[in-house]
Design an enzyme around this catalytic site. Structure first.
Site, PDB file in Angstrom:
ATOM      1  N   HIS A  22      48.521  40.296  48.700  1.00  0.00           N
ATOM      2  CA  HIS A  22      48.878  41.440  49.540  1.00  0.00           C
ATOM      3  C   HIS A  22      48.855  41.086  51.029  1.00  0.00           C
ATOM      4  O   HIS A  22      49.395  41.817  51.851  1.00  0.00           O
ATOM      5  CB  HIS A  22      47.897  42.589  49.268  1.00  0.00           C
ATOM      6  CG  HIS A  22      48.542  43.924  49.071  1.00  0.00           C
ATOM      7  ND1 HIS A  22      49.903  44.109  48.921  1.00  0.00           N
ATOM      8  CD2 HIS A  22      48.000  45.178  49.001  1.00  0.00           C
ATOM      9  CE1 HIS A  22      50.153  45.411  48.770  1.00  0.00           C
ATOM     10  NE2 HIS A  22      49.032  46.074  48.810  1.00  0.00           N
ATOM     11  N   PHE A  68      43.058  49.537  56.417  1.00  0.00           N
ATOM     12  CA  PHE A  68      43.467  49.095  55.089  1.00  0.00           C
ATOM     13  C   PHE A  68      44.969  49.286  54.958  1.00  0.00           C
ATOM     14  O   PHE A  68      45.598  50.028  55.713  1.00  0.00           O
ATOM     15  CB  PHE A  68      42.655  49.795  53.991  1.00  0.00           C
ATOM     16  CG  PHE A  68      41.344  49.103  53.777  1.00  0.00           C
ATOM     17  CD1 PHE A  68      41.258  48.004  52.936  1.00  0.00           C
ATOM     18  CD2 PHE A  68      40.214  49.491  54.478  1.00  0.00           C
ATOM     19  CE1 PHE A  68      40.063  47.310  52.778  1.00  0.00           C
ATOM     20  CE2 PHE A  68      39.015  48.806  54.329  1.00  0.00           C
ATOM     21  CZ  PHE A  68      38.939  47.717  53.470  1.00  0.00           C
TER      22      PHE A  68
END
Length: 194
Positions: A22, A68
């Protein structure tokens, strides 16, 4: 094409995530920072790590959000608003499930394809998806149920080597994009396969 003024690399913060699939977007920003010999520095008001490079067409900011992934838009929106950067002047680098490791592609617009970082950026730019993307292939685990664990996992050594090669080439193509525009860079990167 508009001059790119902001290049964003999507990632999750912290050492726990730095080597996960990611975070491929951040790997590209680190490569560009290396090429231009700059260091990213934490800037609280932009919720991220920021650097400035001087490219052919003027100043370009590099940004890695330290929020995040699903809150990436907070950082992109804050920096874009502060410097009055339009969506079409933004290039976002992110991991792409629909491309195999060793492949990266440039495109403009399109949906978020379930990518929570892109989803939040689109929302933060007034629902505009008109920004450019560098899609860095990480491959697909084969079933939807496995995606969440897969993107937060580390690539195999063979896949990592291919992803690194695509990130290096993408770094060269971003440099080309800043000098010569999107078409040359897109044609070159889209033809690359590690």
């Amino acid at each position: 094409m508009s001059q790119i003024k902001l290049i964003v690399g999507l990632a999750n913060p912290g050492t726990k995530y730095e080597d996960t699939r990611h975070n491929a977007g951040e790997w590209l920003i680190n490569e560009i920072a290396r090429q231009f010999n700059v260091s990213l520095k934490e800037e609280a008001k932009f919720f991220g790590k920021v650097a400035k490079i001087n490219a052919a067409g003027g100043e370009v900011r590099l940004l890695v959000p330290t929020t995040f992934m699903n809150l990436s838009g907070k950082a992109v929106g804050a920096l874009a608003n502060f410097y009055r950067i339009k969506p079409e002047e933004i290039l976002v680098a992110h991991d792409e499930l629909d491309l195999p490791p060793g492949v990266a592609k440039i495109k403009q617009g399109g949906g978020h394809g379930g990518h929570n970082g892109l989803k939040d950026i689109i929302a933060s730019l007034g629902n505009s998806n008109n920004f450019y993307r560098v899609r860095i292939g990480i491959g697909h685990p084969g079933s939807k149920e496995l995606v969440a664990g897969y993107v937060l996992g580390k690539p195999s050594p063979q896949d990592q080597e291919k992803i690194n090669a695509a990130v290096d080439e993408a770094g060269r193509c971003v440099d080309l994009l800043l000098k010569d525009g999107i078409t040359k860079a897109t044609n070159r990167l889209n033809a690359f396969k590690a």
